[in-house]
Design a protein around this motif. Structure first.
Motif, short mmCIF file in Angstrom:
data_model
loop_
_atom_site.label_atom_id
_atom_site.label_comp_id
_atom_site.label_asym_id
_atom_site.label_seq_id
_atom_site.Cartn_x
_atom_site.Cartn_y
_atom_site.Cartn_z
N ARG A 79 -6.79 2.58 2.14
CA ARG A 79 -5.97 3.28 1.16
C ARG A 79 -5.36 4.55 1.75
N LEU A 112 6.78 -2.85 3.68
CA LEU A 112 6.03 -1.71 3.15
C LEU A 112 5.82 -0.64 4.23
N CYS A 113 5.49 -1.07 5.44
CA CYS A 113 5.29 -0.10 6.53
C CYS A 113 6.56 0.71 6.77
N TYR A 136 -7.12 -2.99 5.74
CA TYR A 136 -6.24 -2.39 4.73
C TYR A 136 -6.93 -1.15 4.17
N GLU A 159 5.41 -9.27 11.42
CA GLU A 159 5.75 -10.15 10.31
C GLU A 159 5.80 -9.29 9.04
N THR A 160 6.77 -9.49 8.19
CA THR A 160 6.90 -8.81 6.89
C THR A 160 6.50 -7.32 6.87
N ARG A 204 -3.38 -1.57 8.29
CA ARG A 204 -2.29 -1.46 7.32
C ARG A 204 -2.71 -0.42 6.29
N LYS A 205 -1.78 0.48 6.02
CA LYS A 205 -2.07 1.59 5.12
C LYS A 205 -1.62 1.24 3.72
N GLY A 206 -2.47 1.49 2.73
CA GLY A 206 -2.08 1.30 1.34
C GLY A 206 -1.09 2.38 0.93
N GLU A 260 1.56 -8.28 3.17
CA GLU A 260 2.79 -9.02 3.43
C GLU A 260 4.03 -8.21 3.08
N TYR A 279 4.46 1.56 -5.72
CA TYR A 279 3.36 2.35 -5.16
C TYR A 279 3.51 3.83 -5.46
N LYS A 312 -5.28 -4.84 13.47
CA LYS A 312 -4.23 -3.89 13.10
C LYS A 312 -4.63 -3.19 11.81
N GLN A 359 7.07 3.22 4.03
CA GLN A 359 6.12 4.34 4.17
C GLN A 359 6.62 5.33 5.22
#
Ligand SMILES: Cc1cc2nc3c(=O)[nH]c(=O)nc-3n(C[C@H](O)[C@H](O)[C@H](O)COP(=O)(O)O)c2cc1C
Ligand code: SF4
Ligand code: FES
Lengths: 160, 544
Positions: free
Chosen positions: B235, A30-31, B233, A26-27, B274-276, B293, A69, B272, A34
């Motif tokens: 960083r 950003l991944c 999450y 989902e969404t 998630r990387k900042g 998101e 970012y 899971k 990156q």
């Protein structure tokens, strides 16, 4: 510089492959950005447009995220991005000197890239290694207890 | 097993590039070769402060530091020190400033130290799930799944009195209860490992040293609130933490401790990462949700709070790493045990990170209620170079400012606000009297300027103006008016900024304007910097 990116079908193929990896997520915007940033060193405009089209997300949103970012670059950067911390714990232990020394050693200002394309210098906030302040990060490696001598040694490692 | 000696090798982001891992292996091999494996244990440890060159080795209980250690030194240290009991004076670390012998004042573990969340860090191999299991790992999860209902878990956490360790100190049990009660089929557990507050690195050390404790705690939280999915999450600055977490998650899945039908209980939960991407504001819980998101990490309006409407609009519990690390011990030892540590209204321990002008920079876990005097002068070894203490910033720039007369106030979430201060994340930035207050306050303000997300005007423009005015003062262009303006700006921002970042940004400024009034006055009226840091034209010397 890692900037020499040619826009052709092969590029888009590579972009699509990365996007497809997140098919079940989902969404994942950003991944995806990156991963693309890691692959190309920065996010060139055509790549961002491709992401927008393929995900069906407005280009403005894709740009909005890409510029928000500090680890996402929208301009070409050097092979090694140096991020120097200037938050207070580093500041009181000499971060100002560290920045001065780096500028002198590299011959560039904050935000610039050396002419050989090796280093980009960025000044940033706390890196989470304040116990060894003053500190900096080069790509994914962190260095602390920086002094003039140590900075020279470290740069030499990357210049080899 | 009991050992007669411990060899602590500094393995940190600082020493690894200098060969620390090789040194550690050499010690293990040499100790084995000498038949000392049953008597001497080799452990990893973090940095002890910038005075000690990397990589260093500490030998306990003798309290001897060798630094910097080269590969060729290892056989000698093992033979002479560990086998024959003779300190190798030649390799021993000497303090450059005093010319004396470097010795940690403290013993191991430190007398005041109380390890709950760091119970495994430095004792286990974080990449080996069996090490964790051998130290009661996943026992709390087994207990919860086999003998407790979700509400029992919530009651236990509520009874423990655990307050969130991410900064605000909100009761964890209550947060879980809100999420449990919120209607909705799908719910989430989120671990906040963004840790961007300057001076804070406790979460990194927990994640690097004991990743399974976070996985276990999140799974317990999922069971309690009715969630089957979790996100961590982390960083982007913490690649090592991410690597350890990834390994740990895979191992937990292999062992059936994560994923479908955990331990045959019928309960499923998966995590899971998630990387900042380098934005401090993403530590704010609603900004963090926006970032997971996939969007810009801008905060959302509250209410609704995440327990009502969180990730993709679903009920979500968000907890800090250190908060979560407390959960398995609370479940295993009970709420009563936990309440006996710390202060009655703020139970448990706190991990403090000591940074700035302090002899032993690093981290320490101690019961809540400890004083700054103990932390700085006993544990931290005081201030280098015999300088005086000017101020301590607690909890990073968003926290509180403590001055020397507050050294004996017990440190807890509910005590510091009485002195207009705050505990925050537990960061302690010690600033000595060689620093100018205008420069220090500007450094905090620059941080907020750099990190403002730009969504609202008071913070976006306010921080910019604060930095400009402070720069003018440093250049000798400040007036009385500047100070009045700074105060008004700060108060306005506190009242009108959209999120916690902008609301907290003026805290150090406002407090320092008050406490260091004379020093500010010297800058704007006398056009002089009493400490001699600012580039003021020395027109005249400020006279009181
Ligand atoms: C600007 C800002 C930054 C924050 N950064 C963090 C952070 O890095 N880590 C964290 O755990 N909480 C951070 N918080 C607090 C979170 O919003 C939230 O209160 C916390 O994650 C809740 O967890 P807890 O109840 O376990 O403390 C931040 C808050 C603000 C306003
Ligand atoms: S206060 Fe600052 S960080 Fe928070 S929403 Fe406003 S601009 Fe963004
Ligand atoms: S303040 Fe520089 S690394 Fe934290």
């Amino acid at each position: 510089m890692m900037g020499a990116i040619t826009v052709d079908d092969k590029l888009f193929e590579e972009v699509d492959q990365i996007i497809d990896r997140y098919a079940g997520e989902e969404t994942p915007l950003l991944c995806i950005l990156q991963d693309l940033n890691a692959k190309f060193g920065y996010l060139p405009q055509p790549v961002l447009q491709r992401v927008s089209k393929k995900l069906g997300v407005p280009a403005s949103k894709v740009y909005g995220v890409a510029t928000f970012y500090s680890f996402l670059e929208t301009r070409p950067v050097g092979k090694y991005v140096i991020r120097v911390c200037k938050s207070t714990p580093c500041h009181v232990r000499g971060a100002t000197d560290v920045i001065k020394i780096l500028k002198k050693e590299l011959g560039i200002k904050e935000g610039e890239t050396t002419r050989d394309g090796l280093f980009t210098l960025e000044v940033t906030s706390c890196l989470g290694v304040c116990g060894v302040a003053p500190a900096m990060m080069i790509n994914e490696t962190t260095y602390g207890n920086l002094s003039e001598g140590r900075i020279r040694e470290i740069l030499a490692l990357y210049r080899q | 097993m009991l050992y007669r000696a411990h060899v602590l090798v500094e393995v940190s982001s600082n020493s690894v590039p200098l060969g620390a891992l090789q040194i550690k292996e050499l010690f293990s091999a040499e100790i084995k070769r000498r038949g000392l494996s049953q008597e001497v244990q080799v452990l990893e440890t973090g940095s002890l402060g910038s005075e000690i060159p990397s990589p260093f080795v500490v030998i306990y209980p003798d309290n001897v530091i060798y630094a910097p250690v080269h590969p060729q030194d290892v056989p000698r240290i093992v033979e002479e020190h560990l086998l024959k009991g003779r300190v190798v004076e030649e390799l021993r670390f000497k303090t450059p400033s005093s010319g004396g012998v470097g010795e940690l004042v403290s013993t191991f573990p430190l007398q005041k130290e109380r390890r709950v969340v760091l119970r495994n860090s430095g004792f286990i191999d974080p990449n080996n799930i069996e090490d964790y299991i051998a130290r009661d790992g996943y026992q709390a999860l087994a207990k919860v799944l086999s003998s407790m209902k979700p509400l029992d878990v919530i009651e236990e956490v509520k009874a423990s009195g655990l307050l969130g360790r991410g900064g605000a100190g909100f009761p964890t049990g209550l947060k879980w209860e809100f999420t449990y009660k919120a209607p909705g089929e799908e719910k989430f557990v989120v671990c906040n490992a963004d840790e961007g507050e300057p001076g804070t690195f406790k979460d990194r050390l927990i994640l690097e040293g004991d990743p399974h404790s976070i996985i276990e705690a999140m799974t317990i939280a999922g069971y309690a609130v009715g969630a089957s999915k979790g996100y961590i999450y982390v960083r982007a600055e913490y690649p090592q933490s991410i690597a350890h977490l990834e390994k740990a998650i895979n191992q937990a899945r292999e062992y059936g401790l994560l994923g479908k039908d955990i331990l045959g209980s019928g309960f499923s939960f998966d995590i899971k990462i998630r990387k900042g991407a380098g934005a401090y504001v993403c530590g704010e819980e609603t900004a963090l949700l926006n970032s997971i998101e996939g969007g810009r990490g801008e905060p959302r309006i509250k209410p609704p709070y995440p327990p009502q409407k969180g990730l993709w609009g679903k009920p979500t519990v968000i907890n800090n790493v250190e908060t979560l690390a407390n959960i398995p011990p609370i479940i295993l030892n009970g709420a009563k045990w936990f309440k006996n540590i710390g202060t009655p209204t703020c139970p448990g321990t706190k991990v403090f990170t000591l940074t700035g002008n302090i002899v032993n920079a690093g981290l320490i876990e101690v019961p809540m209620g400890i004083t700054l005097r103990e932390l700085i002068f006993e544990i931290g070894g005081g201030i280098p170079g015999g300088r005086g203490l000017k101020l301590v910033q607690t909890g990073g720039p968003s926290g509180g400012t403590m001055t020397p007369e507050l050294l004996d106030v017990p440190m807890a979430f509910d005590t510091l606000p009485k002195y207009n201060s705050a505990l925050g994340s537990g960061a302690l930035t010690v600033i000595d009297d060689s620093h100018c207050i205008v420069d220090v306050v500007k450094s905090f303000a620059e941080f907020f300027l750099h990190e403002s997300c730009g969504k609202c005007t008071p913070c976006r423009i306010g921080n910019k103006r604060i930095v400009e005015i402070l720069e003018n003062i440093e250049r000798g262009k400040g007036t009385r008016e500047s100070l009045v303006l700074l105060k008004a700006l700060g108060e306005n921002m506190k009242a009108t900024a959209f999120c916690g970042l902008g609301q907290a940004a003026p805290n150090p400024l406002l407090r320092c304007l008050q406490v260091f009034e004379e020093e500010f006055a010297a800058h704007v009226e006398g056009k002089t910097c009493p400490v001699g840091v600012c580039k003021l034209e020395k027109k005249m010397v400020y006279a009181k």
